[in-house]
Design a protein around this motif. Structure first.
Motif, short mmCIF file in Angstrom:
data_model
loop_
_atom_site.label_atom_id
_atom_site.label_comp_id
_atom_site.label_asym_id
_atom_site.label_seq_id
_atom_site.Cartn_x
_atom_site.Cartn_y
_atom_site.Cartn_z
N GLN A 196 0.84 -1.19 0.00
CA GLN A 196 0.00 0.00 0.00
C GLN A 196 0.88 1.25 0.00
O GLN A 196 1.93 1.26 0.62
CB GLN A 196 -0.89 0.02 1.25
CG GLN A 196 -1.86 -1.13 1.32
CD GLN A 196 -2.90 -1.06 0.22
OE1 GLN A 196 -3.37 0.00 -0.15
NE2 GLN A 196 -3.23 -2.22 -0.33
N SER B 271 -5.31 8.50 0.80
CA SER B 271 -5.10 7.05 1.02
C SER B 271 -6.27 6.24 0.49
O SER B 271 -6.08 5.22 -0.18
CB SER B 271 -4.91 6.75 2.51
OG SER B 271 -3.74 7.34 2.98
N ARG B 272 -7.47 6.68 0.78
CA ARG B 272 -8.66 5.95 0.35
C ARG B 272 -8.76 5.89 -1.18
O ARG B 272 -9.05 4.84 -1.75
CB ARG B 272 -9.92 6.57 0.95
CG ARG B 272 -11.18 5.78 0.66
CD ARG B 272 -12.43 6.36 1.30
NE ARG B 272 -12.66 7.73 0.85
CZ ARG B 272 -12.66 8.79 1.65
NH1 ARG B 272 -12.47 8.65 2.95
NH2 ARG B 272 -12.87 10.00 1.18
N GLU B 273 -8.51 7.01 -1.85
CA GLU B 273 -8.61 7.04 -3.31
C GLU B 273 -7.52 6.18 -3.96
O GLU B 273 -7.80 5.46 -4.93
CB GLU B 273 -8.53 8.47 -3.83
CG GLU B 273 -8.75 8.62 -5.32
CD GLU B 273 -10.15 8.26 -5.77
OE1 GLU B 273 -10.32 7.94 -6.97
OE2 GLU B 273 -11.09 8.28 -4.95
N ASP C 49 -6.05 3.59 -2.65
CA ASP C 49 -6.41 2.21 -2.36
C ASP C 49 -7.55 1.75 -3.26
O ASP C 49 -7.53 0.65 -3.81
CB ASP C 49 -6.79 2.07 -0.88
CG ASP C 49 -7.08 0.64 -0.50
OD1 ASP C 49 -6.28 -0.24 -0.87
OD2 ASP C 49 -8.11 0.40 0.17
N ARG C 50 -8.54 2.59 -3.43
CA ARG C 50 -9.71 2.26 -4.25
C ARG C 50 -9.30 1.98 -5.70
O ARG C 50 -9.82 1.08 -6.34
CB ARG C 50 -10.71 3.40 -4.20
CG ARG C 50 -12.04 3.12 -4.87
CD ARG C 50 -13.00 4.28 -4.70
NE ARG C 50 -12.71 5.39 -5.57
CZ ARG C 50 -13.04 5.44 -6.87
NH1 ARG C 50 -13.63 4.44 -7.43
NH2 ARG C 50 -12.76 6.51 -7.57
N ARG C 51 -8.35 2.74 -6.21
CA ARG C 51 -7.93 2.59 -7.60
C ARG C 51 -6.71 1.69 -7.77
O ARG C 51 -6.28 1.44 -8.89
CB ARG C 51 -7.63 3.95 -8.21
CG ARG C 51 -8.85 4.81 -8.35
CD ARG C 51 -8.53 5.96 -9.21
NE ARG C 51 -9.62 6.91 -9.29
CZ ARG C 51 -9.72 7.77 -10.26
NH1 ARG C 51 -8.81 7.82 -11.20
NH2 ARG C 51 -10.72 8.62 -10.28
N GLY C 52 -6.12 1.27 -6.66
CA GLY C 52 -4.93 0.44 -6.75
C GLY C 52 -3.76 1.18 -7.38
O GLY C 52 -2.96 0.59 -8.11
N SER D 210 -10.12 16.05 -2.48
CA SER D 210 -10.70 15.03 -3.36
C SER D 210 -10.12 15.12 -4.76
O SER D 210 -9.78 14.11 -5.38
CB SER D 210 -12.22 15.18 -3.42
OG SER D 210 -12.78 14.91 -2.17
N ALA E 62 -4.09 9.53 -8.24
CA ALA E 62 -4.44 8.18 -8.69
C ALA E 62 -4.40 8.06 -10.22
O ALA E 62 -4.16 6.98 -10.75
CB ALA E 62 -5.82 7.79 -8.17
#
Length: 162
Positions: free
Chosen positions: A23, A58-60, A62-65, A148, A155
């Protein structure tokens, strides 16, 4: 179910053999003019914004790899609220947390250190252009929008904008 019990060791072996994608690590600090504004904005609000930026990015990712194994070092250099912070309201009683609005947003700089060691600069800035464009009812509405959009840009590989 016992018929498929022999698959469990195979699944464990496959999961141990396949390297897990690391990650990305996201670090957020303050810098620039914001260092002198912390007392005016309030330490609590600034700390919450640091954590919020870290969380959104971090969330974005992770969501998109995206950016696996990278280290993302971000510095908020400017931060403007759309409404008075708690500290500003305490320091200036004439300000209304409900009725007072201003142009908000954030400027973020830093770098992405990719898994292979490349250092790529990051620059992003987003503010409401006019008071008529101030939308929403939260103190940090435009800063949130900046976080955002930066996260989506990171990403997508767009590291330097505006």
């Amino acid at each position: 179910m016992r018929r498929f019990a022999f698959l469990a060791p195979l699944a464990l072996a496959v999961s141990l053999a396949a390297p897990a994608a690391a990650q990305p690590t996201v670090n957020v600090t303050i810098g620039g003019d914001l260092v002198e504004q912390v007392e005016t904005l309030g330490q609590r609000d600034v700390d919450l914004q640091l954590e919020r930026l870290r969380s959104v990015v971090s969330r974005e990712l992770d969501r998109r790899g995206a950016l696996d194994g990278a280290q993302i070092n971000l510095v908020i250099t400017d931060l403007k609220p759309n409404r008075p912070t708690f500290q500003q309201a305490v320091d200036r009683p004439g300000l209304s947390i409900i009725d007072s609005i201003s142009i908000g947003g954030a400027t973020i700089e830093g770098e992405v250190v990719t898994a292979d060691g490349q250092r790529l600069p990051v620059r992003f800035s987003r503010y409401s252009p006019t008071l008529a464009d101030v939308q929403g009812f939260t103190t940090w509405q435009d800063a949130e929008r900046a976080y955002s959009r930066l996260a989506v840009n990171l990403a997508s590989g767009r590291l330097v904008t505006r």
